[in-house]
Design a protein around this motif. Structure first.
Motif, PDB file in Angstrom:
ATOM      1  N   THR A  96       0.824  -1.209   0.000  1.00  0.00           N
ATOM      2  CA  THR A  96       0.000   0.000   0.000  1.00  0.00           C
ATOM      3  C   THR A  96       0.855   1.255   0.000  1.00  0.00           C
ATOM      4  OG1 THR A  96      -1.722   1.251   1.133  1.00  0.00           O
ATOM      5  CG2 THR A  96      -0.213  -0.005   2.528  1.00  0.00           C
ATOM      6  N   SER A  97       0.450   2.223  -0.803  1.00  0.00           N
ATOM      7  CA  SER A  97       1.050   3.555  -0.757  1.00  0.00           C
ATOM      8  C   SER A  97       0.066   4.519  -0.109  1.00  0.00           C
ATOM      9  CB  SER A  97       1.395   4.030  -2.169  1.00  0.00           C
ATOM     10  OG  SER A  97       0.218   4.192  -2.943  1.00  0.00           O
ATOM     11  N   PHE A  98      -1.050   3.969   0.402  1.00  0.00           N
ATOM     12  CA  PHE A  98      -2.130   4.733   1.022  1.00  0.00           C
ATOM     13  C   PHE A  98      -2.857   5.606  -0.001  1.00  0.00           C
ATOM     14  CE2 PHE A  98       1.051   3.783   4.228  1.00  0.00           C
ATOM     15  CZ  PHE A  98       0.286   3.043   5.115  1.00  0.00           C
ATOM     16  N   SER A  99      -2.784   5.198  -1.274  1.00  0.00           N
ATOM     17  CA  SER A  99      -3.572   5.857  -2.315  1.00  0.00           C
ATOM     18  C   SER A  99      -5.032   5.489  -2.114  1.00  0.00           C
ATOM     19  CB  SER A  99      -3.122   5.386  -3.697  1.00  0.00           C
ATOM     20  OG  SER A  99      -3.451   4.013  -3.879  1.00  0.00           O
ATOM     21  N   ILE A 100      -5.916   6.174  -2.815  1.00  0.00           N
ATOM     22  CA  ILE A 100      -7.341   5.890  -2.671  1.00  0.00           C
ATOM     23  C   ILE A 100      -7.658   4.463  -3.127  1.00  0.00           C
ATOM     24  CG2 ILE A 100      -8.020   6.805  -4.936  1.00  0.00           C
ATOM     25  CD1 ILE A 100     -10.450   8.090  -3.464  1.00  0.00           C
ATOM     26  N   GLU A 101      -6.946   3.985  -4.152  1.00  0.00           N
ATOM     27  CA  GLU A 101      -7.123   2.599  -4.603  1.00  0.00           C
ATOM     28  C   GLU A 101      -6.679   1.611  -3.529  1.00  0.00           C
ATOM     29  OE1 GLU A 101      -6.671   5.226  -8.123  1.00  0.00           O
ATOM     30  OE2 GLU A 101      -5.371   4.863  -6.388  1.00  0.00           O
ATOM     31  N   ASP A 102      -5.512   1.866  -2.984  1.00  0.00           N
ATOM     32  CA  ASP A 102      -4.973   0.957  -1.969  1.00  0.00           C
ATOM     33  C   ASP A 102      -5.820   0.956  -0.703  1.00  0.00           C
ATOM     34  OD1 ASP A 102      -2.945   0.312  -3.692  1.00  0.00           O
ATOM     35  OD2 ASP A 102      -1.467   1.642  -2.765  1.00  0.00           O
ATOM     36  N   VAL A 132      12.709   0.171  -4.782  1.00  0.00           N
ATOM     37  CA  VAL A 132      12.872  -1.157  -5.389  1.00  0.00           C
ATOM     38  C   VAL A 132      13.556  -2.140  -4.443  1.00  0.00           C
ATOM     39  CG1 VAL A 132      13.843  -2.455  -7.317  1.00  0.00           C
ATOM     40  CG2 VAL A 132      12.861  -0.187  -7.712  1.00  0.00           C
ATOM     41  N   GLU A 133      14.653  -1.736  -3.848  1.00  0.00           N
ATOM     42  CA  GLU A 133      15.349  -2.637  -2.920  1.00  0.00           C
ATOM     43  C   GLU A 133      14.485  -2.989  -1.707  1.00  0.00           C
ATOM     44  OE1 GLU A 133      20.116  -2.287  -3.513  1.00  0.00           O
ATOM     45  OE2 GLU A 133      19.210  -0.786  -2.199  1.00  0.00           O
ATOM     46  N   PRO A 134      13.811  -2.016  -1.077  1.00  0.00           N
ATOM     47  CA  PRO A 134      12.915  -2.381   0.022  1.00  0.00           C
ATOM     48  C   PRO A 134      11.785  -3.302  -0.426  1.00  0.00           C
ATOM     49  CG  PRO A 134      13.449  -0.056   0.144  1.00  0.00           C
ATOM     50  CD  PRO A 134      13.986  -0.549  -1.169  1.00  0.00           C
ATOM     51  N   LEU A 135      11.273  -3.107  -1.648  1.00  0.00           N
ATOM     52  CA  LEU A 135      10.221  -3.982  -2.156  1.00  0.00           C
ATOM     53  C   LEU A 135      10.719  -5.419  -2.255  1.00  0.00           C
ATOM     54  CD1 LEU A 135       7.382  -4.391  -3.488  1.00  0.00           C
ATOM     55  CD2 LEU A 135       8.541  -4.048  -5.686  1.00  0.00           C
ATOM     56  N   GLN A 136      11.929  -5.603  -2.719  1.00  0.00           N
ATOM     57  CA  GLN A 136      12.489  -6.950  -2.831  1.00  0.00           C
ATOM     58  C   GLN A 136      12.500  -7.655  -1.479  1.00  0.00           C
ATOM     59  OE1 GLN A 136      16.296  -6.007  -4.580  1.00  0.00           O
ATOM     60  NE2 GLN A 136      15.489  -5.896  -6.665  1.00  0.00           N
ATOM     61  N   LYS A 137      12.823  -6.912  -0.436  1.00  0.00           N
ATOM     62  CA  LYS A 137      12.810  -7.482   0.918  1.00  0.00           C
ATOM     63  C   LYS A 137      11.382  -7.833   1.348  1.00  0.00           C
ATOM     64  CE  LYS A 137      16.825  -4.746   2.381  1.00  0.00           C
ATOM     65  NZ  LYS A 137      17.290  -3.660   3.293  1.00  0.00           N
ATOM     66  N   ALA A 138      10.445  -6.959   1.010  1.00  0.00           N
ATOM     67  CA  ALA A 138       9.051  -7.162   1.420  1.00  0.00           C
ATOM     68  C   ALA A 138       8.427  -8.377   0.745  1.00  0.00           C
ATOM     69  CB  ALA A 138       8.234  -5.915   1.116  1.00  0.00           C
ATOM     70  N   LEU A 139       8.800  -8.642  -0.503  1.00  0.00           N
ATOM     71  CA  LEU A 139       8.196  -9.744  -1.256  1.00  0.00           C
ATOM     72  C   LEU A 139       8.884 -11.083  -1.008  1.00  0.00           C
ATOM     73  CD1 LEU A 139       7.607  -8.070  -4.748  1.00  0.00           C
ATOM     74  CD2 LEU A 139       5.990  -8.328  -2.861  1.00  0.00           C
ATOM     75  N   LEU A 140      10.080 -11.053  -0.469  1.00  0.00           N
ATOM     76  CA  LEU A 140      10.868 -12.264  -0.289  1.00  0.00           C
ATOM     77  C   LEU A 140      10.113 -13.322   0.526  1.00  0.00           C
ATOM     78  CD1 LEU A 140      13.693 -13.423  -0.926  1.00  0.00           C
ATOM     79  CD2 LEU A 140      14.421 -12.594   1.337  1.00  0.00           C
ATOM     80  N   GLY A 141      10.025 -14.536  -0.019  1.00  0.00           N
ATOM     81  CA  GLY A 141       9.404 -15.646   0.693  1.00  0.00           C
ATOM     82  C   GLY A 141       7.899 -15.712   0.561  1.00  0.00           C
ATOM     83  N   ASN A 142       7.297 -14.783  -0.183  1.00  0.00           N
ATOM     84  CA  ASN A 142       5.848 -14.779  -0.363  1.00  0.00           C
ATOM     85  C   ASN A 142       5.466 -15.327  -1.732  1.00  0.00           C
ATOM     86  OD1 ASN A 142       4.735 -13.430   2.149  1.00  0.00           O
ATOM     87  ND2 ASN A 142       6.295 -11.943   1.537  1.00  0.00           N
ATOM     88  N   ALA A 143       4.188 -15.686  -1.876  1.00  0.00           N
ATOM     89  CA  ALA A 143       3.718 -16.324  -3.107  1.00  0.00           C
ATOM     90  C   ALA A 143       2.836 -15.426  -3.952  1.00  0.00           C
ATOM     91  CB  ALA A 143       2.954 -17.607  -2.771  1.00  0.00           C
ATOM     92  N   VAL A 144       2.105 -14.503  -3.311  1.00  0.00           N
ATOM     93  CA  VAL A 144       1.169 -13.641  -4.038  1.00  0.00           C
ATOM     94  C   VAL A 144       1.346 -12.200  -3.581  1.00  0.00           C
ATOM     95  CG1 VAL A 144      -1.251 -13.169  -4.594  1.00  0.00           C
ATOM     96  CG2 VAL A 144      -0.507 -15.520  -4.220  1.00  0.00           C
ATOM     97  N   TRP A 145       1.398 -11.313  -4.568  1.00  0.00           N
ATOM     98  CA  TRP A 145       1.532  -9.878  -4.313  1.00  0.00           C
ATOM     99  C   TRP A 145       0.271  -9.193  -4.824  1.00  0.00           C
ATOM    100  CZ3 TRP A 145       5.448  -6.487  -7.538  1.00  0.00           C
ATOM    101  CH2 TRP A 145       5.328  -5.143  -7.161  1.00  0.00           C
ATOM    102  N   ILE A 146      -0.497  -8.596  -3.909  1.00  0.00           N
ATOM    103  CA  ILE A 146      -1.706  -7.855  -4.249  1.00  0.00           C
ATOM    104  C   ILE A 146      -1.330  -6.396  -4.497  1.00  0.00           C
ATOM    105  CG2 ILE A 146      -4.054  -7.255  -3.535  1.00  0.00           C
ATOM    106  CD1 ILE A 146      -3.589 -10.258  -3.716  1.00  0.00           C
ATOM    107  N   THR A 147      -1.858  -5.809  -5.586  1.00  0.00           N
ATOM    108  CA  THR A 147      -1.564  -4.408  -5.879  1.00  0.00           C
ATOM    109  C   THR A 147      -2.859  -3.645  -6.151  1.00  0.00           C
ATOM    110  OG1 THR A 147      -1.442  -4.211  -8.304  1.00  0.00           O
ATOM    111  CG2 THR A 147       0.372  -5.356  -7.209  1.00  0.00           C
ATOM    112  N   GLY A 148      -2.746  -2.319  -6.159  1.00  0.00           N
ATOM    113  CA  GLY A 148      -3.888  -1.461  -6.457  1.00  0.00           C
ATOM    114  C   GLY A 148      -3.830  -0.865  -7.854  1.00  0.00           C
ATOM    115  N   LEU A 149      -3.086  -1.496  -8.765  1.00  0.00           N
ATOM    116  CA  LEU A 149      -2.990  -0.986 -10.134  1.00  0.00           C
ATOM    117  C   LEU A 149      -4.362  -0.926 -10.793  1.00  0.00           C
ATOM    118  CD1 LEU A 149       0.153  -2.840 -11.601  1.00  0.00           C
ATOM    119  CD2 LEU A 149       0.020  -0.535 -10.652  1.00  0.00           C
ATOM    120  N   ARG A 150      -4.569   0.135 -11.586  1.00  0.00           N
ATOM    121  CA  ARG A 150      -5.814   0.270 -12.350  1.00  0.00           C
ATOM    122  C   ARG A 150      -5.495   0.578 -13.810  1.00  0.00           C
ATOM    123  NH1 ARG A 150      -9.490   4.014 -11.850  1.00  0.00           N
ATOM    124  NH2 ARG A 150      -8.331   5.567 -10.631  1.00  0.00           N
TER     125      ARG A 150
END
Length: 245
Positions: A41-47, A128-146
């Motif tokens: 989340t970036s705390f956007s209205i979508e997120d 980008v580097e922090p995102l890599q740490k956040a996703l590590l070891g997970n299977a599904v990434w949910i996003t608010g892209l439209r």
């Protein structure tokens, strides 16, 4: 030998998700990959709409954010309001301190205005580097892209394989309109960033974001001093260099 994560056959999951509501789809993925689903989340209205489903229904989906250190005060406020309203735990990931310190020391605090290379490096360090740490070891990434946000997303599937991060990506509100998102937020009294009411469509770091003027493209509010073809931060760049801005 290091194991290589192979792209899963998404057809099974795509079939299972057909006909489900956004909430039901999130529940399905959380059940299929217990403890391995994350939402950025970036705390956007979508997120905030997606955050509402996760927290209100106590879904087994971890929520994280990338705190770049250059966010708007309003972004931190909506983060705090969300945490308080839903008694939420939102994990924050930060840039690596020494790397950021060296970059700022060598180039200055606003080096991103000097060149595209500097700006992309700043995004890489802070996001980008922090995102890599956040996703590590997970299977599904949910996003608010439209899809409405960019021509690059018009053919984007709701469920896809992100080879750069070796993870399944799911975009539950990909085909929602801006009005649909706003109506949802109002109906459920979800906290949102007041900058959206002042012409800010995409809200990122404060030095790199401005309000969009009437008639301007959605991306005009981000990195406005750069050529339109350069406007990406690296979060949604796949291994084949395709970009979902």
């Amino acid at each position: 030998m290091e194991s290589v994560k192979i792209s899963p056959n998404l057809q099974h999951f795509q079939t299972q998700l057909q006909g489900l509501s956004e909430l039901e789809a999130l529940q399905f993925l959380a059940a299929q990959f217990p403890g391995k689903v994350v939402f950025s989340t970036s705390f956007s209205i979508e997120d905030q709409a997606i955050t509402y489903w996760i927290l209100k229904h106590q879904l087994d989906i971890k929520i994280f954010t990338l705190d770049t250190g250059r966010l708007f005060p309003e972004t931190y406020s909506v983060w705090e309001r969300t945490k308080e309203k839903y008694n939420a735990q939102i994990t924050a990931y930060y840039p690596e301190a020494n790397t950021l310190q060296n970059f700022v020391t060598q180039n200055g605090p606003n080096a991103f205005y000097a060149s595209v290379e500097n700006r992309k490096l700043c995004c890489f360090i802070r996001k980008v580097e922090p995102l890599q740490k956040a996703l590590l070891g997970n299977a599904v990434w949910i996003t608010g892209l439209r899809a409405e946000h960019s021509p690059d997303r018009k053919d984007l599937p709701m469920l896809e394989w992100d080879s750069s991060h070796a993870i399944i990506k799911f975009h539950p509100i990909l085909h929602w309109t801006t009005e649909t998102v706003k109506t949802f937020i109002q109906q459920h009294d979800v906290p949102y960033n007041p900058l959206h009411d002042r012409g800010f469509v995409s809200i990122g770091c404060a030095p790199c974001t401005r309000a969009v003027q009437p008639g301007e493209d959605f991306r005009a509010g981000r990195w406005w001093w750069e050529d339109a073809t350069k406007k990406e931060c690296g979060l949604h760049v796949h291994a084949d260099n395709t970009v979902h801005r």
